[in-house]
Design a protein around this motif. Structure first.
Motif, PDB file in Angstrom:
ATOM      1  N   ASP A   2      16.430   5.783   3.896  1.00  0.00           N
ATOM      2  CA  ASP A   2      16.248   4.393   4.312  1.00  0.00           C
ATOM      3  C   ASP A   2      16.573   4.250   5.794  1.00  0.00           C
ATOM      4  O   ASP A   2      17.737   4.361   6.207  1.00  0.00           O
ATOM      5  N   ALA A   3      15.563   3.984   6.583  1.00  0.00           N
ATOM      6  CA  ALA A   3      15.738   3.921   8.037  1.00  0.00           C
ATOM      7  C   ALA A   3      16.322   2.586   8.486  1.00  0.00           C
ATOM      8  O   ALA A   3      16.753   2.449   9.625  1.00  0.00           O
ATOM      9  N   LEU A   4      16.348   1.575   7.580  1.00  0.00           N
ATOM     10  CA  LEU A   4      16.767   0.237   8.022  1.00  0.00           C
ATOM     11  C   LEU A   4      18.223  -0.080   7.696  1.00  0.00           C
ATOM     12  O   LEU A   4      18.918  -0.671   8.511  1.00  0.00           O
ATOM     13  N   PHE A   5      18.661   0.273   6.506  1.00  0.00           N
ATOM     14  CA  PHE A   5      20.003  -0.137   6.085  1.00  0.00           C
ATOM     15  C   PHE A   5      20.857   1.077   5.732  1.00  0.00           C
ATOM     16  O   PHE A   5      20.368   2.065   5.185  1.00  0.00           O
ATOM     17  N   PHE A  61       6.769   1.992   4.419  1.00  0.00           N
ATOM     18  CA  PHE A  61       7.345   1.888   3.077  1.00  0.00           C
ATOM     19  C   PHE A  61       8.502   0.882   3.116  1.00  0.00           C
ATOM     20  O   PHE A  61       9.506   1.101   3.796  1.00  0.00           O
ATOM     21  N   ALA A  62       8.380  -0.219   2.398  1.00  0.00           N
ATOM     22  CA  ALA A  62       9.361  -1.312   2.504  1.00  0.00           C
ATOM     23  C   ALA A  62      10.728  -0.879   1.988  1.00  0.00           C
ATOM     24  O   ALA A  62      10.840  -0.308   0.904  1.00  0.00           O
ATOM     25  N   THR A  63      11.758  -1.160   2.756  1.00  0.00           N
ATOM     26  CA  THR A  63      13.127  -0.814   2.342  1.00  0.00           C
ATOM     27  C   THR A  63      13.483  -1.432   0.992  1.00  0.00           C
ATOM     28  O   THR A  63      14.167  -0.812   0.184  1.00  0.00           O
ATOM     29  N   ASP A  64      12.998  -2.641   0.735  1.00  0.00           N
ATOM     30  CA  ASP A  64      13.329  -3.292  -0.539  1.00  0.00           C
ATOM     31  C   ASP A  64      12.742  -2.560  -1.743  1.00  0.00           C
ATOM     32  O   ASP A  64      13.195  -2.763  -2.877  1.00  0.00           O
ATOM     33  N   THR A  65      11.716  -1.739  -1.504  1.00  0.00           N
ATOM     34  CA  THR A  65      11.133  -1.013  -2.637  1.00  0.00           C
ATOM     35  C   THR A  65      11.719   0.393  -2.796  1.00  0.00           C
ATOM     36  O   THR A  65      11.358   1.106  -3.726  1.00  0.00           O
ATOM     37  N   ALA A  87       0.823  -1.216   0.000  1.00  0.00           N
ATOM     38  CA  ALA A  87       0.000   0.000   0.000  1.00  0.00           C
ATOM     39  C   ALA A  87       0.859   1.270   0.000  1.00  0.00           C
ATOM     40  O   ALA A  87       0.564   2.224  -0.720  1.00  0.00           O
ATOM     41  N   ALA A  88       1.934   1.291   0.802  1.00  0.00           N
ATOM     42  CA  ALA A  88       2.744   2.511   0.889  1.00  0.00           C
ATOM     43  C   ALA A  88       3.411   2.809  -0.458  1.00  0.00           C
ATOM     44  O   ALA A  88       3.488   3.965  -0.890  1.00  0.00           O
ATOM     45  N   CYS A 114      10.264   7.805   3.445  1.00  0.00           N
ATOM     46  CA  CYS A 114      11.112   7.262   4.509  1.00  0.00           C
ATOM     47  C   CYS A 114      10.705   5.808   4.717  1.00  0.00           C
ATOM     48  O   CYS A 114       9.520   5.522   4.931  1.00  0.00           O
ATOM     49  N   THR A 115      11.645   4.905   4.634  1.00  0.00           N
ATOM     50  CA  THR A 115      11.291   3.490   4.783  1.00  0.00           C
ATOM     51  C   THR A 115      11.034   3.174   6.258  1.00  0.00           C
ATOM     52  O   THR A 115      11.519   3.861   7.163  1.00  0.00           O
ATOM     53  N   ALA A 116      10.272   2.128   6.489  1.00  0.00           N
ATOM     54  CA  ALA A 116       9.918   1.738   7.863  1.00  0.00           C
ATOM     55  C   ALA A 116       9.524   0.274   7.856  1.00  0.00           C
ATOM     56  O   ALA A 116       9.295  -0.323   6.789  1.00  0.00           O
TER      57      ALA A 116
END
Ligand code: UD1
Length: 433
Positions: A328-331, A305-309, A261-262, A298-300
């Motif tokens: 990217d908040a994860l990586f 919002f998926a980091t992979d996308t 969805a994001a 901003c990924t989360a």
């Protein structure tokens, strides 16, 4: 090494079916080791990481192999808990074998996957949880050894952060532990619910998967299951991004649009027409009208919002009118694909976790290198919007997540092919991502 050639400038059109999700299939293959009866995973894509998983299963003595499009497994009388270093190092998902092999063998040794191109990827949350369940953890250099006498014990565990992999590890461990386990602060990604559905189909009792609190009632016996893994939301996002970047109209069937969805919200904000039903999605864009920039992403963790996308979103926004930013908040190193975007004429700047996209201007074909799995796919998507031909040198990343990305894009009308080239570019290594 593979060489993808993509000639851009043509609008796309057509329909594709989403394959089974890589991020479900990989933990599910490990989870079959927890089962006491044969299992079948239906419709598994022939990804490089699936091949690596089958080699890993074979190396520890498990019986697993292709039956047409499916993978069938049978319980093996004796397994070995030593995961070979070359297989452990070939994919991050080797970590999924910790809990099942610990259960089967009472001892497991894993040379740690360690850092990778996306940045450091520790496994402390996996290890802390297993220790709380009674495993003895020994770290010697880069190798971790886990031991337990008898079954693990159920425990009440709060995860330091909602790690997808650690949630899967602890959920798997808990299915065969003595007593009840509560996982708090669990990741909510749909692949966790999918893995729980598989385990429950085999007789486990996992409740609340897909929410932050998962309760698992350990079982002394599990059967087997015949299971069709959920559709791949990142592959669906890739085809949607292709339509958005190139223009035209693409329908992805057999997917679950609510899982992305994001990402779809971003495509709408950028000016695409998106129709999302329960199990199909259509993305349309007039190639003559530029997309809208000014997007802030901003990924989360899911449902964010998926980091992979994130690299796919970047590929879409490269030619939009006005600048955009993606964080990217994860990586730490998600945007290594920025160098390839720049070689194609894009105005981009990557600084740590932040990617700045200038927008506007036209892209042109270039010789680029896939820096990682999703970064490689993002270069292919960007190339669809470029004038001329882009050559993407890929030391093996793209096939880790797409059985045949070039064929998928060609089925939508793109001029796209993949050939084997003999020499790897200087500095390219086949490292995990
Ligand atoms: C999974 C996905 C990957 C996706 C990621 C985030 C699979 C096979 N891969 O990876 O495609 O990009 O989720 O949605 O499902 N962390 C720790 N300690 C740990 C574990 C994780 O610090 O013990 C950190 C990581 O460094 C990272 C963050 O937690 O910064 C998220 O990682 P995690 O959710 O575990 O990702 P993976 O399971 O590796």
């Amino acid at each position: 090494m593979q060489l993808y050639t993509v000639t851009g400038g043509a609008a796309l059109g057509g329909r594709l079916r989403a394959p089974a999700a890589k991020n479900s299939v990989l933990p599910l293959l490990a989870a079959t080791l927890l089962c006491d009866a044969p299992c079948t995973l239906r419709g598994v894509p022939r990804l490089a990481d699936v091949d690596t998983s089958l080699r890993l299963l074979g190396a520890v003595g498990a019986a697993a192999g292709w039956e047409g499009e499916d993978i069938a497994t049978r319980p093996a009388p004796a397994l070995c808990g030593d995961i070979p270093p070359e297989l452990a190092g070939a994919m991050r998902s080797s970590v999924f074998y910790l809990a099942p092999l610990l259960y089967r063998c009472g001892r497991v040794t894993l040379p740690l996957p360690g850092g990778c191109k996306l940045g450091p990827r520790p496994v402390d949350i996996h290890l802390a949880g297993l220790a709380a369940m009674g495993a003895r953890v020994e770290l010697a250099g880069d190798t971790v050894t886990l031991c337990c006498r008898g079954p693990l014990r159920g425990a009440d565990i709060t995860l330091r952060l909602p790690s997808v992999g650690a949630t899967l590890t602890l959920m798997m461990a808990a299915c065969r532990a003595a007593g009840t386990t509560v996982l708090r602060g669990a990741a909510c990604e749909p692949e966790i619910g999918d893995t729980a559905d598989f385990l429950n189909a085999a007789g486990a009792d996992v409740r609340g998967a897909g929410t932050p609190v998962i309760v698992v009632y350990g079982k002394a016996a599990l059967g087997g299951a015949v299971y069709a893994p959920m559709p791949d939301r990142i592959a669906a996002a890739t085809y949607a991004a292709a339509a958005a970047a190139a223009g035209g109209q693409v329908t992805v069937e057999g997917c679950r649009p609510q899982h992305l969805a994001a990402f779809l919200q971003l495509l709408r904000a950028a000016g695409c027409a998106v129709e999302a039903g329960p199990d199909a999605l259509t993305v349309a864009r007039d190639p003559a009208r530029p997309l809208r920039g000014g997007q802030e992403v901003c990924t989360a963790a899911y449902p964010g919002f998926a980091t992979d996308t994130a690299p796919l979103a970047a590929a879409v926004l490269l030619t939009a009118q006005g600048p955009s930013r993606i964080y990217d908040a994860l990586f730490e190193n998600r945007f290594a694909c920025a160098a390839g975007f720049a070689a194609m004429g894009a105005r981009v700047g990557a600084k740590g976790r932040l990617l700045w996209l200038g927008g506007g201007g036209a892209l042109h074909g270039a010789a680029v290198t896939a820096p990682d799995l999703r970064g490689g796919a993002a270069l292919a998507v960007a190339a669809l919007a470029a004038q001329g031909t882009t050559c993407i040198r890929d030391p093996g990343y793209i096939r880790r997540g797409y059985a045949a990305l070039h064929a998928d894009l060609a089925a939508l009308g793109a001029a796209c092919a993949c050939t084997e080239a003999d020499a790897a570019p200087a500095g390219a290594q086949n490292r995990p991502n």
